[in-house]
Motif scaffolding. Structure first.
Motif, PDB file in Angstrom:
ATOM      1  N   ARG A   1       6.133 -27.683   6.480  1.00 29.97           N
ATOM      2  CA  ARG A   1       4.980 -28.464   6.944  1.00 29.97           C
ATOM      3  C   ARG A   1       5.377 -29.306   8.149  1.00 29.97           C
ATOM      4  O   ARG A   1       4.627 -29.407   9.125  1.00 29.97           O
ATOM      5  CB  ARG A   1       4.456 -29.371   5.835  1.00 29.97           C
ATOM      6  CG  ARG A   1       3.670 -28.660   4.773  1.00 29.97           C
ATOM      7  CD  ARG A   1       3.158 -29.571   3.670  1.00 29.97           C
ATOM      8  NE  ARG A   1       2.483 -30.739   4.156  1.00 29.97           N
ATOM      9  CZ  ARG A   1       2.553 -31.949   3.582  1.00 29.97           C
ATOM     10  NH1 ARG A   1       3.282 -32.125   2.504  1.00 29.97           N
ATOM     11  NH2 ARG A   1       1.895 -32.970   4.081  1.00 29.97           N
ATOM     12  N   ALA A   2       6.561 -29.893   8.099  1.00 31.28           N
ATOM     13  CA  ALA A   2       7.042 -30.720   9.209  1.00 31.28           C
ATOM     14  C   ALA A   2       7.168 -29.895  10.481  1.00 31.28           C
ATOM     15  O   ALA A   2       6.788 -30.345  11.560  1.00 31.28           O
ATOM     16  CB  ALA A   2       8.383 -31.358   8.860  1.00 31.28           C
ATOM     17  N   SER A   3       7.687 -28.686  10.340  1.00 30.75           N
ATOM     18  CA  SER A   3       7.883 -27.850  11.526  1.00 30.75           C
ATOM     19  C   SER A   3       6.556 -27.488  12.181  1.00 30.75           C
ATOM     20  O   SER A   3       6.504 -27.235  13.379  1.00 30.75           O
ATOM     21  CB  SER A   3       8.684 -26.595  11.182  1.00 30.75           C
ATOM     22  OG  SER A   3       7.923 -25.717  10.387  1.00 30.75           O
ATOM     23  N   GLY A   4       5.486 -27.494  11.410  1.00 28.92           N
ATOM     24  CA  GLY A   4       4.169 -27.218  11.980  1.00 28.92           C
ATOM     25  C   GLY A   4       3.688 -28.315  12.908  1.00 28.92           C
ATOM     26  O   GLY A   4       2.874 -28.073  13.793  1.00 28.92           O
ATOM     27  N   PHE A   5       4.186 -29.524  12.743  1.00 27.63           N
ATOM     28  CA  PHE A   5       3.789 -30.644  13.592  1.00 27.63           C
ATOM     29  C   PHE A   5       4.767 -30.872  14.737  1.00 27.63           C
ATOM     30  O   PHE A   5       4.453 -31.564  15.692  1.00 27.63           O
ATOM     31  CB  PHE A   5       3.675 -31.931  12.766  1.00 27.63           C
ATOM     32  CG  PHE A   5       2.491 -31.951  11.867  1.00 27.63           C
ATOM     33  CD1 PHE A   5       1.240 -32.283  12.356  1.00 27.63           C
ATOM     34  CD2 PHE A   5       2.620 -31.617  10.532  1.00 27.63           C
ATOM     35  CE1 PHE A   5       0.138 -32.294  11.523  1.00 27.63           C
ATOM     36  CE2 PHE A   5       1.524 -31.628   9.690  1.00 27.63           C
ATOM     37  CZ  PHE A   5       0.276 -31.964  10.188  1.00 27.63           C
ATOM     38  N   ALA A   6       5.952 -30.326  14.612  1.00 29.85           N
ATOM     39  CA  ALA A   6       6.985 -30.549  15.625  1.00 29.85           C
ATOM     40  C   ALA A   6       6.698 -29.716  16.866  1.00 29.85           C
ATOM     41  O   ALA A   6       6.116 -28.635  16.792  1.00 29.85           O
ATOM     42  CB  ALA A   6       8.368 -30.186  15.065  1.00 29.85           C
ATOM     43  N   THR A   7       7.116 -30.224  17.982  1.00 35.28           N
ATOM     44  CA  THR A   7       7.015 -29.483  19.247  1.00 35.28           C
ATOM     45  C   THR A   7       8.406 -29.437  19.857  1.00 35.28           C
ATOM     46  O   THR A   7       9.353 -29.981  19.310  1.00 35.28           O
ATOM     47  CB  THR A   7       6.045 -30.173  20.221  1.00 35.28           C
ATOM     48  OG1 THR A   7       6.588 -31.427  20.602  1.00 35.28           O
ATOM     49  CG2 THR A   7       4.665 -30.354  19.619  1.00 35.28           C
ATOM     50  N   THR A   8       8.507 -28.834  20.999  1.00 31.54           N
ATOM     51  CA  THR A   8       9.798 -28.774  21.663  1.00 31.54           C
ATOM     52  C   THR A   8      10.163 -30.092  22.322  1.00 31.54           C
ATOM     53  O   THR A   8      11.269 -30.266  22.804  1.00 31.54           O
ATOM     54  CB  THR A   8       9.805 -27.653  22.720  1.00 31.54           C
ATOM     55  OG1 THR A   8       8.744 -27.898  23.644  1.00 31.54           O
ATOM     56  CG2 THR A   8       9.634 -26.302  22.071  1.00 31.54           C
ATOM     57  N   LYS A   9       9.223 -31.035  22.346  1.00 36.39           N
ATOM     58  CA  LYS A   9       9.461 -32.350  22.913  1.00 36.39           C
ATOM     59  C   LYS A   9      10.512 -33.092  22.080  1.00 36.39           C
ATOM     60  O   LYS A   9      10.468 -33.057  20.863  1.00 36.39           O
ATOM     61  CB  LYS A   9       8.154 -33.132  22.865  1.00 36.39           C
ATOM     62  CG  LYS A   9       7.914 -34.031  24.007  1.00 36.39           C
ATOM     63  CD  LYS A   9       6.460 -34.446  23.978  1.00 36.39           C
ATOM     64  CE  LYS A   9       6.370 -35.939  23.931  1.00 36.39           C
ATOM     65  NZ  LYS A   9       5.011 -36.420  23.867  1.00 36.39           N
ATOM     66  N   GLN A  10      11.431 -33.752  22.733  1.00 35.16           N
ATOM     67  CA  GLN A  10      12.479 -34.500  22.040  1.00 35.16           C
ATOM     68  C   GLN A  10      11.919 -35.816  21.508  1.00 35.16           C
ATOM     69  O   GLN A  10      11.126 -36.467  22.174  1.00 35.16           O
ATOM     70  CB  GLN A  10      13.637 -34.822  23.000  1.00 35.16           C
ATOM     71  CG  GLN A  10      14.450 -33.627  23.400  1.00 35.16           C
ATOM     72  CD  GLN A  10      15.279 -33.105  22.226  1.00 35.16           C
ATOM     73  OE1 GLN A  10      15.722 -33.868  21.385  1.00 35.16           O
ATOM     74  NE2 GLN A  10      15.482 -31.826  22.187  1.00 35.16           N
ATOM     75  N   LEU A  11      12.347 -36.185  20.314  1.00 38.01           N
ATOM     76  CA  LEU A  11      11.985 -37.492  19.766  1.00 38.01           C
ATOM     77  C   LEU A  11      12.861 -38.553  20.401  1.00 38.01           C
ATOM     78  O   LEU A  11      14.013 -38.322  20.702  1.00 38.01           O
ATOM     79  CB  LEU A  11      12.184 -37.513  18.244  1.00 38.01           C
ATOM     80  CG  LEU A  11      11.250 -36.642  17.428  1.00 38.01           C
ATOM     81  CD1 LEU A  11      11.641 -36.703  15.962  1.00 38.01           C
ATOM     82  CD2 LEU A  11       9.822 -37.111  17.599  1.00 38.01           C
ATOM     83  N   GLY A  12      12.323 -39.745  20.518  1.00 37.54           N
ATOM     84  CA  GLY A  12      13.127 -40.867  20.986  1.00 37.54           C
ATOM     85  C   GLY A  12      13.004 -41.039  22.393  1.00 37.54           C
ATOM     86  O   GLY A  12      13.171 -41.423  23.339  1.00 37.54           O
TER      87      GLY A  12
END
Length: 69
Positions: free
Chosen positions: A58-69
């Motif tokens: 489920r988390a991977s569905g919201f993640a993008t290639t954009k870096q966090l932070g």
């Protein structure tokens, strides 16, 4: 958080609140982070890895290639 069933229940409640807030804010990166952290709870408390895997997906569905932070 404490160990045992009470700790798992408390964790689920806290992560549910955080995920709902992230969803309502529209911040997909935050939502992915919250779900990824939630996926660790079953592993930390000796729970089922299938639950951890499902939450991580489920988390991977919201993640993008954009870096966090």
């Amino acid at each position: 958080m404490t160990g045992g069933p009470g700790g798992r229940r408390e964790s689920r409640t806290q992560f549910s609140t955080a995920a709902r807030a992230a969803a309502e804010s529209g911040d997909d990166q935050l939502h992915a982070w919250v779900l990824a952290r939630e996926a660790m709870v079953p592993l930390n408390y000796g729970g089922a890895t299938t639950i951890a895997n499902a939450t991580a997906l489920r988390a991977s569905g919201f993640a993008t290639t954009k870096q966090l932070g």
